[in-house]
Design a protein around this motif. Structure first.
Motif, PDB file in Angstrom:
ATOM      1  N   ASN A   1      12.944  -0.727  11.665  1.00  8.12           N
ATOM      2  CA  ASN A   1      12.017  -0.945  12.766  1.00  8.12           C
ATOM      3  C   ASN A   1      10.728  -0.198  12.454  1.00  8.12           C
ATOM      4  N   ALA A   2       9.666  -0.523  13.175  1.00  8.92           N
ATOM      5  CA  ALA A   2       8.376   0.112  12.909  1.00  8.92           C
ATOM      6  C   ALA A   2       7.748   0.620  14.195  1.00  8.92           C
ATOM      7  N   ILE A   3       6.970   1.689  14.078  1.00 11.28           N
ATOM      8  CA  ILE A   3       6.149   2.189  15.165  1.00 11.28           C
ATOM      9  C   ILE A   3       4.723   1.737  14.890  1.00 11.28           C
ATOM     10  N   LEU A   4       4.130   1.051  15.846  1.00 11.03           N
ATOM     11  CA  LEU A   4       2.783   0.492  15.707  1.00 11.03           C
ATOM     12  C   LEU A   4       1.850   1.230  16.656  1.00 11.03           C
TER      13      LEU A   4
ATOM     14  N   SER B   1      -3.895   8.919  -9.192  1.00 10.88           N
ATOM     15  CA  SER B   1      -3.623   8.269 -10.473  1.00 10.88           C
ATOM     16  C   SER B   1      -2.734   7.040 -10.375  1.00 10.88           C
ATOM     17  N   ARG B   2      -2.039   6.913  -9.251  1.00 10.73           N
ATOM     18  CA  ARG B   2      -1.107   5.792  -9.158  1.00 10.73           C
ATOM     19  C   ARG B   2      -0.975   5.339  -7.719  1.00 10.73           C
ATOM     20  N   GLN B   3      -1.157   4.046  -7.473  1.00  9.27           N
ATOM     21  CA  GLN B   3      -1.046   3.500  -6.131  1.00  9.27           C
ATOM     22  C   GLN B   3       0.245   2.705  -6.007  1.00  9.27           C
ATOM     23  N   ALA B   4       1.087   3.095  -5.082  1.00 11.78           N
ATOM     24  CA  ALA B   4       2.353   2.401  -4.884  1.00 11.78           C
ATOM     25  C   ALA B   4       2.206   1.244  -3.914  1.00 11.78           C
ATOM     26  N   GLN B   5       1.060   1.196  -3.204  1.00  9.62           N
ATOM     27  CA  GLN B   5       0.809   0.089  -2.290  1.00  9.62           C
ATOM     28  C   GLN B   5      -0.613  -0.384  -2.497  1.00  9.62           C
ATOM     29  N   ILE B   6      -0.923  -1.541  -1.964  1.00 13.62           N
ATOM     30  CA  ILE B   6      -2.274  -2.070  -2.058  1.00 13.62           C
ATOM     31  C   ILE B   6      -3.193  -1.131  -1.311  1.00 13.62           C
ATOM     32  N   GLY B   7      -4.267  -0.668  -1.966  1.00 15.95           N
ATOM     33  CA  GLY B   7      -5.123   0.311  -1.337  1.00 15.95           C
ATOM     34  C   GLY B   7      -4.379   1.633  -1.243  1.00 15.95           C
ATOM     35  N   SER B   8      -4.956   2.584  -0.569  1.00 10.79           N
ATOM     36  CA  SER B   8      -4.328   3.886  -0.452  1.00 10.79           C
ATOM     37  C   SER B   8      -3.397   3.951   0.729  1.00 10.79           C
ATOM     38  N   GLY B   9      -3.528   3.024   1.658  1.00  9.41           N
ATOM     39  CA  GLY B   9      -2.742   3.075   2.873  1.00  9.41           C
ATOM     40  C   GLY B   9      -3.301   4.089   3.854  1.00  9.41           C
ATOM     41  N   ASP B  10      -4.409   4.728   3.496  1.00 12.54           N
ATOM     42  CA  ASP B  10      -5.004   5.717   4.384  1.00 12.54           C
ATOM     43  C   ASP B  10      -5.532   5.055   5.646  1.00 12.54           C
ATOM     44  N   ARG B  11      -5.374   5.741   6.759  1.00  8.17           N
ATOM     45  CA  ARG B  11      -5.754   5.134   8.029  1.00  8.17           C
ATOM     46  C   ARG B  11      -7.265   4.941   8.155  1.00  8.17           C
ATOM     47  N   SER B  12      -8.040   5.681   7.347  1.00 10.83           N
ATOM     48  CA  SER B  12      -9.484   5.558   7.439  1.00 10.83           C
ATOM     49  C   SER B  12     -10.013   4.410   6.592  1.00 10.83           C
ATOM     50  N   GLU B  13      -9.158   3.756   5.861  1.00  8.85           N
ATOM     51  CA  GLU B  13      -9.593   2.700   4.953  1.00  8.85           C
ATOM     52  C   GLU B  13      -9.812   1.389   5.699  1.00  8.85           C
ATOM     53  N   LYS B  14     -11.001   0.792   5.512  1.00  8.02           N
ATOM     54  CA  LYS B  14     -11.289  -0.502   6.122  1.00  8.02           C
ATOM     55  C   LYS B  14     -10.505  -1.573   5.374  1.00  8.02           C
ATOM     56  N   VAL B  15      -9.618  -2.243   6.074  1.00 14.09           N
ATOM     57  CA  VAL B  15      -8.775  -3.230   5.410  1.00 14.09           C
ATOM     58  C   VAL B  15      -9.171  -4.672   5.739  1.00 14.09           C
ATOM     59  N   ARG B  16      -9.759  -4.889   6.925  1.00 15.62           N
ATOM     60  CA  ARG B  16      -9.971  -6.277   7.331  1.00 15.62           C
ATOM     61  C   ARG B  16     -11.167  -6.392   8.279  1.00 15.62           C
ATOM     62  N   THR B  17     -11.903  -7.496   8.153  1.00 13.29           N
ATOM     63  CA  THR B  17     -13.028  -7.772   9.046  1.00 13.29           C
ATOM     64  C   THR B  17     -12.819  -9.114   9.725  1.00 13.29           C
TER      65      THR B  17
ATOM     66  N   ALA C   1       7.166  -6.493   7.493  1.00  7.18           N
ATOM     67  CA  ALA C   1       6.267  -7.498   8.047  1.00  7.18           C
ATOM     68  C   ALA C   1       4.942  -6.900   8.503  1.00  7.18           C
ATOM     69  N   PHE C   2       4.945  -5.606   8.878  1.00  2.00           N
ATOM     70  CA  PHE C   2       3.754  -5.011   9.486  1.00  2.00           C
ATOM     71  C   PHE C   2       3.061  -3.958   8.632  1.00  2.00           C
ATOM     72  N   LYS C   3       3.655  -3.523   7.532  1.00  5.81           N
ATOM     73  CA  LYS C   3       3.116  -2.358   6.835  1.00  5.81           C
ATOM     74  C   LYS C   3       1.717  -2.582   6.248  1.00  5.81           C
ATOM     75  N   PHE C   4       1.355  -3.833   5.972  1.00  8.48           N
ATOM     76  CA  PHE C   4       0.029  -4.079   5.419  1.00  8.48           C
ATOM     77  C   PHE C   4      -1.068  -4.040   6.480  1.00  8.48           C
ATOM     78  N   GLU C   5      -0.690  -3.840   7.738  1.00  6.68           N
ATOM     79  CA  GLU C   5      -1.676  -3.816   8.817  1.00  6.68           C
ATOM     80  C   GLU C   5      -2.349  -2.459   8.973  1.00  6.68           C
ATOM     81  N   ARG C   6      -1.795  -1.438   8.349  1.00  2.00           N
ATOM     82  CA  ARG C   6      -2.354  -0.112   8.572  1.00  2.00           C
ATOM     83  C   ARG C   6      -3.720   0.047   7.916  1.00  2.00           C
TER      84      ARG C   6
END
Length: 362
Positions: free
Chosen positions: A107-110, A292-308, A171-176
């Motif tokens: 399950n996920a916390i959103l 040096s190594r990214q295990a997910q697309i982008g850094s997953g950091d909450r400050s990262e702009k992912v979508r417009t 299903a939701f992890k790429f939304e962060r």
């Protein structure tokens, strides 16, 4: 190398089957659930591996028959069919052998927080919540809002929700990240386009065995649930506020007022607290290798702009994708049709993992 890995997995498959028949395992729900899930993962791999071995034998026999004039044509056709299917199986096995995120099934916390843009950011947060509710419904998942700070205009400054169902985190992890909207706000009288942002956090739900909470470090307060504008929606002190190490730099505060049951709200608040602590521990563990190594697309950091979300151009652009693949119809996305976008992100992640495995000689 592929054969060695599959032989190793075949041994694991037999061990898992043996353990599933153990009465002690059948009496342990958590252990049984873990083994059942692993058995399901390995079963598909083993089915393909057995088919691969059978086809490899058939291909060798067909090659031996090529020298026979009477059997040449039939052997050639058999060899073509076998090698074509072998190629397809090897491609699928390569994908199945990519290490999966151990949290994908959870399950996920959103969490949604309005950022720059004032009231318009709050309205955009409400739009995103509706989008996620529709997406969850299409994916066979369920979203329950646990806490929400609603504005007078019907938006939200903050929303915390639980996404429940098998594969919810996957299903939701790429939304962060930071979601940006460009549109004319309903409150704009001169038709000017404004830019607003909402930060989305997605955390895998942590089980009690993963994160141990010291009761001496958690303060529980109860209060009366509130609705929009401060209107009381409950006449009992059922809402719960859980504060981890209050007053310290490590402080985490969680509020849950989803049900009229104080016990259930307390349980859900502590679940969210565990999820946040687990995420904090993961971030600390990953800090040294992120550069040096990214295990997910982008850094997953909450400050990262992912979508417009650009309303004037009627499109959604995901900044983690490239070229024409990064743009999607805005109407469909806002209506909850996130699957094509998520699948595109999963392909990029998968390709990156394959490349990393190849570089590592796996």
């Amino acid at each position: 190398m592929l054969t060695d890995k599959l032989t190793e997995l075949e041994r694991e498959y037999h061990f898992v089957e043996r353990d599933l028949a153990d009465p002690a395992v059948l009496g342990d729900p958590n252990r049984l659930r873990t083994l059942t899930r692993r058995h399901s993962e390995l079963s598909r791999i083993m089915d393909l591996w057995r088919e691969h071995q059978q086809l490899s034998t058939a291909a060798r026999e067909a090659r031996d028959l090529l020298a026979d004039p009477e059997m040449h044509e039939l052997a050639e056709a058999d060899l073509l069919n076998s090698t074509t299917r072998l190629g397809a199986i090897e491609t699928e096995l390569d994908l199945l052998l990519i290490p999966s995120d151990p949290s994908d099934h959870k399950n996920a916390i959103l969490e949604l927080r309005a950022g720059a843009g004032g009231d318009e950011a709050g309205l955009f947060a409400a739009d995103l919540l509706r989008m996620y509710e529709r997406y969850a419904e299409q994916a066979g998942l369920r979203i329950t809002v646990l806490d929400a700070n609603e504005s007078d205009l019907g938006g939200f400054s903050k929303v915390t929700a639980e996404v429940m169902g098998e594969g919810a985190f996957k299903a939701f992890k790429f939304e962060r990240g930071v979601h940006r909207v460009q549109r004319v706000p309903a409150t704009e009288t001169q038709g000017r386009i404004h830019t607003s942002t909402v930060t989305v956090a997605v955390l895998p739900e942590a089980e009690e065995t993963e994160v141990e909470l010291n009761p001496n470090e958690v303060r529980i307060d109860v209060f009366r649930s509130q609705g929009a504008g401060g209107q009381s929606v409950n006449t009992t002190d059922s809402a719960v506020r859980a504060a981890y190490r209050p007053g310290t730099p490590d402080e985490i505060i969680v509020v849950c007022q989803e049900t009229r049951s104080q016990i259930k709200n307390r349980e859900k608040a502590l679940n969210i607290l565990r999820a946040r602590l687990a995420e904090r521990q993961r971030e600390a563990a990953d800090a040294d290798v992120r550069a040096s190594r990214q295990a997910q697309i982008g850094s997953g950091d909450r400050s990262e702009k992912v979508r417009t979300y650009n309303y004037a151009q009627d499109r959604v652009t995901d900044h983690r994708l490239q070229g024409d693949d990064k743009n999607f119809p805005l109407g469909k996305v806002i209506a909850g049709d996130l699957s094509p976008l998520v699948e595109a992100l999963q392909r990029v992640l998968r390709d990156r993992q394959i490349a990393e495995m190849a570089d590592a000689g796996v």
